[in-house]
Motif scaffolding. Structure first.
Motif, mmCIF file in Angstrom:
data_model
loop_
_atom_site.group_PDB
_atom_site.id
_atom_site.type_symbol
_atom_site.label_atom_id
_atom_site.label_comp_id
_atom_site.label_asym_id
_atom_site.label_seq_id
_atom_site.Cartn_x
_atom_site.Cartn_y
_atom_site.Cartn_z
ATOM 1 N N PHE A 74 0.825 -1.206 0.000
ATOM 2 C CA PHE A 74 0.000 0.000 0.000
ATOM 3 C C PHE A 74 0.861 1.257 0.000
ATOM 4 O O PHE A 74 0.548 2.237 -0.682
ATOM 5 C CB PHE A 74 -0.939 0.009 1.211
ATOM 6 C CG PHE A 74 -2.006 -1.047 1.168
ATOM 7 C CD1 PHE A 74 -2.625 -1.366 -0.023
ATOM 8 C CD2 PHE A 74 -2.398 -1.712 2.321
ATOM 9 C CE1 PHE A 74 -3.611 -2.339 -0.078
ATOM 10 C CE2 PHE A 74 -3.383 -2.682 2.279
ATOM 11 C CZ PHE A 74 -3.987 -3.000 1.076
ATOM 12 N N CYS A 75 1.952 1.237 0.782
ATOM 13 C CA CYS A 75 2.846 2.403 0.820
ATOM 14 C C CYS A 75 3.489 2.638 -0.544
ATOM 15 O O CYS A 75 3.659 3.785 -0.977
ATOM 16 C CB CYS A 75 3.937 2.203 1.870
ATOM 17 S SG CYS A 75 3.371 2.385 3.574
ATOM 18 N N ASP A 76 3.848 1.561 -1.235
ATOM 19 C CA ASP A 76 4.498 1.683 -2.540
ATOM 20 C C ASP A 76 3.568 2.278 -3.591
ATOM 21 O O ASP A 76 3.978 3.108 -4.405
ATOM 22 C CB ASP A 76 5.001 0.320 -3.017
ATOM 23 C CG ASP A 76 6.184 -0.181 -2.202
ATOM 24 O OD1 ASP A 76 6.800 0.644 -1.488
ATOM 25 O OD2 ASP A 76 6.486 -1.389 -2.263
ATOM 26 N N VAL A 77 2.309 1.839 -3.613
ATOM 27 C CA VAL A 77 1.395 2.231 -4.698
ATOM 28 C C VAL A 77 0.541 3.449 -4.348
ATOM 29 O O VAL A 77 0.041 4.129 -5.246
ATOM 30 C CB VAL A 77 0.477 1.054 -5.112
ATOM 31 C CG1 VAL A 77 1.309 -0.118 -5.604
ATOM 32 C CG2 VAL A 77 -0.428 0.624 -3.965
ATOM 33 N N ILE A 78 0.338 3.720 -3.059
ATOM 34 C CA ILE A 78 -0.490 4.860 -2.641
ATOM 35 C C ILE A 78 0.373 6.020 -2.164
ATOM 36 O O ILE A 78 0.021 7.188 -2.327
ATOM 37 C CB ILE A 78 -1.479 4.442 -1.527
ATOM 38 C CG1 ILE A 78 -2.427 3.361 -2.048
ATOM 39 C CG2 ILE A 78 -2.293 5.632 -1.036
ATOM 40 C CD1 ILE A 78 -3.359 2.802 -0.994
#
Length: 522
Positions: A74-78
């Protein structure tokens, strides 16, 4: 979506950002322990038994364990800023709903919502700290961030006891709302966004198998004491957890974009630091769980009294964390970690002599020694393990680190509870063997009880004899519990000391004072 923000020069920004994420981290970790004290009150309000009320705690723990492995993706894509804002918002809304819950079932549902946000907050905040600080600054930054991680579990019972005793139990949830709103506004205004990773595929197989493995494991650990470790239900949970874990490992090793990057364990320091953190977290939560249990069940202390007894340990941990950072920078992390673990074990060992006459200040002093030990070792060992992780994998390493801690905390409480129960049965049998029909001690105790009842003028004869037998059984059971607590504290000290062995295998960190932190995009 672009958030408006205040522009702060780079040197000051990192410290402002650290202060912002500490707010969310503290709230999330606080709620793992603040609810415990209020459970009896909720049982009365919702008219449920202990088994049903226990799910208010279990649901939060299980949800946090299931959601944390996905944090890295989630941190990578958001983006870490958006992820932090989403998690803080969900946690705050969940707290609001918990504060207005009208039944046990709705409370459990709202605790799940709260835990979705809470489970994401801690690894996200760790990722932010590692991304904005250089390797040379991380010891100090994580030392300050770690104050929330170490102080919050100890503050929880104190704050909860005060709110339940002098205010209303619903305040343990609604107190999060203004803090969450302030934290959200500050995060919007101050935090910068990280570059997004495009074209990433979500590892559905890894998520399902990891969620199933963690859910079944944590559920088995929390329910094993109640249902029995050899019951079909608990054995089945362990079996499903193990099978799911094997499938998870197979999927992750063959997936191009794994949910949890198991290749991180090829790094020696990351692996060893994870083992040390696993053992140390058992020592942390084991002490926070067992000492209040002894004080309230054996000594009859109120929740507030017990909380005040434990609070100095939180202060000691908080004070020692910045000190640990400076010592780690000067002498290296390894000697600081070993010293901290030694203090944790030394502070735990004298607890094996606790009885009903042990002075409160003695217990407080021992808890402060434990707190100082925790403050010394927990953040330096985490930083040492994470420093060699490539910046692109920081979010996933943080998720993995927090998932391991979630498991270890639950496992520690389950192990110590099992030891307590088994040793209580052992000591009760030993005491009972000494009270035979020909036992002089039993005869003297019975005669003493009969005299007491006769002097009180209430009863005499056969009834006094039966009452004396009941009194003797109560005293025997109470004494067996005290002996069992002492044995359990000895096991706790041994576990804490065990952490020293892998800590000795840590390698010195490679100094990279000139390496800048990750480039942050507006």
């Amino acid at each position: 979506m672009n958030f408006p923000r205040i522009h702060i020069n780079e040197a000051a920004y990192k410290w402002w950002a650290l202060g912002v994420v500490i707010i969310g981290g503290f709230m999330s970790i606080l709620d793992t322990s603040i609810v415990n004290i209020a459970i009896p009150k909720m049982m009365a309000v919702f008219s449920v038994n202990t088994e049903k009320a226990q799910w208010i705690l279990t649901a939060y723990m299980l949800t946090m364990g299931v959601i944390q492995p996905a944090t890295g993706y989630f941190c990578d894509v958001i983006g870490t800023k958006r992820m932090y804002l989403w998690s803080l918002a969900i946690f705050t809304i969940g707290s609001l709903l918990c504060g207005i819950a009208w039944s046990n079932d709705t409370m459990i549902l709202f605790r799940v919502i709260q835990a979705i946000g809470g489970g994401l907050i801690v690894p996200v905040t760790m990722s932010i700290v590692y991304q904005i600080f250089t390797p040379a600054e991380r010891n100090m930054a994580m030392g300050i961030w770690g104050i929330s991680a170490m102080v919050a579990p100890a503050v929880g019972p104190t704050l909860s006891g005060y709110l339940v005793e002098f205010w209303d139990w619903r305040w343990i949830f609604t107190i999060n709302i203004p803090v969450g709103i302030i934290g959200y506004i500050l995060a919007v205004l101050i935090l910068k966004e990280t570059p997004l990773a495009t074209g990433r595929r979500f590892d559905y197989g890894g998520f399902v198998t990891s969620a199933l493995a963690l859910f079944c494991l944590l559920l088995a650990l929390s329910e094993g004491v109640e249902d029995g470790w050899t019951s079909g239900y608990i054995v089945s949970l362990f079996y499903v957890s193990f099978a799911s874990f094997v499938l998870f490992v197979m999927i992750e090793l063959n997936h191009s974009e794994p949910l949890l990057d198991l290749s991180l364990f090829r790094d020696w320091n990351f692996t060893i630091s994870t083992i040390v953190s696993f053992i140390g977290t058992i020592g942390l939560y084991g002490g926070i769980f067992m000492v209040p249990l002894f004080m309230e069940n054996m000594r009859g202390n109120s929740a507030m009294q017990t909380g005040m007894l434990i609070f100095p340990s939180a202060v000691a941990a908080g004070l020692m964390m910045p000190v640990a950072a400076k010592l780690a920078d000067k002498f290296g992390a390894k000697p600081v970690v070993v010293t901290g673990l030694a203090l944790l074990a030394l502070g735990s060992l004298p607890l094996k002599t606790l009885d009903l006459d042990t002075a409160d200040h003695t217990i407080m002093l021992l808890m402060m020694v434990r707190g100082a030990g925790l403050g010394l070792f927990i953040m330096p060992v985490t930083v040492l393990g994470m420093n060699t992780v490539p910046m692109a994998k920081i979010s996933r390493a943080s998720s993995l680190n927090n998932a391991v801690r979630q498991i270890s905390g639950s496992m520690g409480i389950a192990i110590l509870t099992t030891v307590l129960q088994n040793r209580q049965i052992f000591h009760l049998n030993q005491i009972a063997e000494g009270f035979t029909a020909s036992s002089k001690a039993a005869a003297n105790m019975l005669a003493y009880g009969e005299r007491l009842y006769a002097q009180a003028g209430a009863i005499s004869g056969p009834l006094a004899h039966l009452k004396s037998l009941a009194l003797m059984a109560t005293v025997s059971q109470r004494q067996s519990f005290i002996f069992a607590f002492d044995d359990t504290f000895l096991v706790l000290a041994a576990i804490c000391g065990l952490g020293i062995l892998p800590a000795l295998l840590l390698k010195p960190a490679k100094r990279q004072p000139g390496v800048p932190g990750v480039v942050i995009a507006d």
